[in-house]
Enzyme design. Structure first.
Site, mmCIF file in Angstrom:
data_model
loop_
_atom_site.group_PDB
_atom_site.id
_atom_site.type_symbol
_atom_site.label_atom_id
_atom_site.label_comp_id
_atom_site.label_asym_id
_atom_site.label_seq_id
_atom_site.Cartn_x
_atom_site.Cartn_y
_atom_site.Cartn_z
ATOM 1 N N ARG A 162 15.299 1.898 -11.381
ATOM 2 C CA ARG A 162 15.071 0.474 -11.694
ATOM 3 C C ARG A 162 13.589 0.112 -11.519
ATOM 4 O O ARG A 162 12.847 -0.016 -12.488
ATOM 5 C CB ARG A 162 15.960 -0.409 -10.812
ATOM 6 C CG ARG A 162 16.081 -1.851 -11.299
ATOM 7 C CD ARG A 162 14.950 -2.781 -10.914
ATOM 8 N NE ARG A 162 14.713 -2.787 -9.456
ATOM 9 C CZ ARG A 162 13.680 -3.400 -8.891
ATOM 10 N NH1 ARG A 162 12.792 -4.039 -9.634
ATOM 11 N NH2 ARG A 162 13.495 -3.348 -7.583
ATOM 12 N N ASP A 163 13.138 0.013 -10.296
ATOM 13 C CA ASP A 163 11.744 -0.386 -10.056
ATOM 14 C C ASP A 163 10.788 0.628 -10.670
ATOM 15 O O ASP A 163 9.710 0.279 -11.157
ATOM 16 C CB ASP A 163 11.511 -0.493 -8.536
ATOM 17 C CG ASP A 163 10.310 -1.365 -8.178
ATOM 18 O OD1 ASP A 163 9.740 -1.989 -9.088
ATOM 19 O OD2 ASP A 163 9.943 -1.421 -6.991
ATOM 20 N N HIS A 201 9.858 -1.925 1.768
ATOM 21 C CA HIS A 201 9.673 -1.548 0.354
ATOM 22 C C HIS A 201 8.161 -1.512 0.107
ATOM 23 O O HIS A 201 7.538 -2.552 -0.085
ATOM 24 C CB HIS A 201 10.377 -2.604 -0.499
ATOM 25 C CG HIS A 201 10.295 -2.419 -1.986
ATOM 26 N ND1 HIS A 201 11.365 -1.996 -2.746
ATOM 27 C CD2 HIS A 201 9.282 -2.610 -2.863
ATOM 28 C CE1 HIS A 201 11.011 -1.951 -4.021
ATOM 29 N NE2 HIS A 201 9.743 -2.312 -4.119
ATOM 30 N N HIS A 223 4.787 -0.255 -1.863
ATOM 31 C CA HIS A 223 4.085 0.369 -2.986
ATOM 32 C C HIS A 223 2.845 1.070 -2.446
ATOM 33 O O HIS A 223 2.315 0.704 -1.393
ATOM 34 C CB HIS A 223 3.749 -0.676 -4.055
ATOM 35 C CG HIS A 223 4.957 -1.041 -4.877
ATOM 36 N ND1 HIS A 223 5.111 -0.660 -6.183
ATOM 37 C CD2 HIS A 223 6.078 -1.724 -4.552
ATOM 38 C CE1 HIS A 223 6.276 -1.103 -6.637
ATOM 39 N NE2 HIS A 223 6.884 -1.751 -5.678
ATOM 40 N N CYS A 271 2.243 0.464 -13.080
ATOM 41 C CA CYS A 271 1.949 0.414 -14.510
ATOM 42 C C CYS A 271 1.300 1.735 -14.896
ATOM 43 O O CYS A 271 0.159 2.004 -14.521
ATOM 44 C CB CYS A 271 1.027 -0.754 -14.825
ATOM 45 S SG CYS A 271 0.689 -0.854 -16.580
ATOM 46 N N ASN A 313 6.095 2.765 -6.311
ATOM 47 C CA ASN A 313 6.643 2.841 -4.958
ATOM 48 C C ASN A 313 6.163 4.113 -4.275
ATOM 49 O O ASN A 313 5.780 5.073 -4.929
ATOM 50 C CB ASN A 313 8.168 2.942 -5.043
ATOM 51 C CG ASN A 313 8.803 1.610 -5.347
ATOM 52 O OD1 ASN A 313 9.080 1.312 -6.493
ATOM 53 N ND2 ASN A 313 8.990 0.799 -4.329
#
Lengths: 312, 312
Positions: B15-16, B207, B209, B240, B249
């Site tokens: 997903r992410d 979570h 990144h 991106c 992530n």
């Protein structure tokens, strides 16, 4: 928790970072890199290695590099020396600080410098005596401090033993190297705790390669023990650039970013260092291995785009 | 020090990790990725997002993906839902867990989901009521927990406030997101300490990144506070891919490597996960962003070469 207020960063990009590049980097580029690094606040920049060109062809220009760099007052420019021949060449051009190196692994020492750990210390004796007589400072490296590519696990006690010998021989600072980047935070702490029983922490440095992405986490764990000197290379230069998996040293930019967040001063201007990372990576023809470099450069470019937009 | 013995990893790669890919990834590849992930020991794999294809064209196939994956017993496959429409679509195909999301920054919330934080909570109410009635578990996300691309610094208290509201609304777990990867370890600790005053740590997740390379150091700091759930994506998918600086992530492989070194069990087979990272990166046509993936693959190839050598 004994977090330091200030950390000394030893920039090893020009030496550890470039030594494995297979395409010869012009001497003028190496000189320009060091000159630029001298301008952003470092106190120590490892300049080159006085080693046989047969061993490390990339640094065959060590004499010219050392002679040509602008030596700024207040900055030390240590060079690696493997033996008396290297030391004599270094002394001839006025080197003021050398670094000697051995490992905590017998097999690695054999394969790397073709002798036992014990023999490596025998070789050090005349080097150290001569350096001392010339009033040259000596830094020591211990490779394989968190693991060996041939032997696997390395006992913390073995690292402590080698570090202690270097300390007793007169090294003012001993850099404990995770040469192959396999360490994790607990292992890092155990190793440092073992060494600190015998060598004052103020005389130790950490040297972490980022092969498994663990370098910053290991440095954070080391900071918790009060370690306050770290080796790093601008834009993560080093490793083997043509083997995907062989990362270099931890990137200086990423280290400084973390330290800034921990309110730890390094004296180095991160913004200007970004430009140096971009400069040398453009010369090497590949992207920076510093995530901070990539993120900040991308951010700057976005800003430029927005500014263009406003002026349309 | 309250290091956990076991960590739950929530795999968010499908997903992410994939949502920002600009070239559409075939639905069959997404399904194959999730099916492979289901085989290596995860307990939670975020499968997709039931969001309008206008917002996230890459996940326009959410219904087909969710319906087609092999749902293994013991594994939860949560999906993101932004509103009632998404929830209804999700319930229609038997989703058992959803994730709802808001942020600790007003400006980010406005730009991301076009409403205020307060309004985002108003939208949650019918979603939560309906999900509860359908016996569907609810996870909550707080974006910008360590900084906002528009507002810069975010107060730990703002994160705590939003997390507390999600907890009180019935989220069984609240994931605190460093959406833009700007955090460092002290900031991470302060934010978690602030949230933990109001929400039990067992109901929190981290979570991170890796935009500035700090994710693992932040996770290590969070582990010291006893946080034991982390979101990550296989091979660091996400961000991106066409902007050099926008990392995704933290890579699951790098996280597991660190946790193994800390003697923290995750139940996930790292060796098999490496193959999955290689599989999806080959499909995306670029190298893995996991240093552990690159290092282990290089090591395997070296071994193969040595074996060839022995047989010559």
């Amino acid at each position: 928790m004994k977090f330091p207020n200030r950390v000394k960063i030893v920039e090893v990009g020009p030496r550890d970072g470039l030594q494995n590049e297979s395409t010869f980097i012009p001497t003028s580029t190496k000189i320009e890199l060091i000159n630029r690094l001298s301008d952003v606040g470092y106190s120590t920049i490892e300049a080159t290695s006085f080693v046989s060109p047969k061993w490390i062809p990339q640094l065959a220009d060590h004499t010219e590099v050392f002679q040509s760099i602008k030596k700024k007052s207040g900055i030390s420019y240590p060079v690696l020396v493997p033996n008396m021949k290297g030391l004599e060449e270094a002394l001839a051009v006025g080197v003021k600080e050398i670094a000697i190196f051995t490992a905590a692994s017998e097999t690695f020492t054999q394969k790397n410098i073709n002798c036992s750990i014990e023999e490596s210390f025998q070789r050090f004796i005349p080097v150290i005596d001569t350096a001392n007589a010339a009033n040259v400072r000596i830094r020591g490296y211990v490779s394989c401090a968190l693991g060996c590519p041939f032997e696997g696990e390395i006992l913390p006690e073995s690292v402590a033993e080698v570090a202690t010998r270097l300390y007793e021989l007169g090294c003012y600072e001993i850099s404990l190297g995770d040469t192959i980047g396999v360490g994790t935070p607990f292992k890092t702490k155990k190793m440092i705790e073992s060494v600190v029983r015998k060598v004052p922490i103020a005389s130790l440095a950490g040297h972490f390669h980022d092969t498994y992405g663990q370098a910053l986490a290991n440095i954070y764990a080391a900071l918790e023990l009060g370690l306050s000197v770290f080796d790093s290379s601008v834009s993560g230069l080093g490793g083997c650039p043509y083997a995907q998996g062989a990362s270099g040293n931890v990137a200086t930019e990423d280290l400084i970013y973390m330290l800034q967040g921990l309110n730890i001063d390094t004296g180095i201007d991160l913004d200007r260092l970004i430009d140096i990372g971009t400069y040398i990576c453009q010369h090497l023809g590949r992207p920076s291995r510093s995530k901070v470099n990539l993120a900040i450069v991308a951010k700057r470019e976005t800003k430029k785009c927005q500014m263009k937009f406003y002026f349309l």
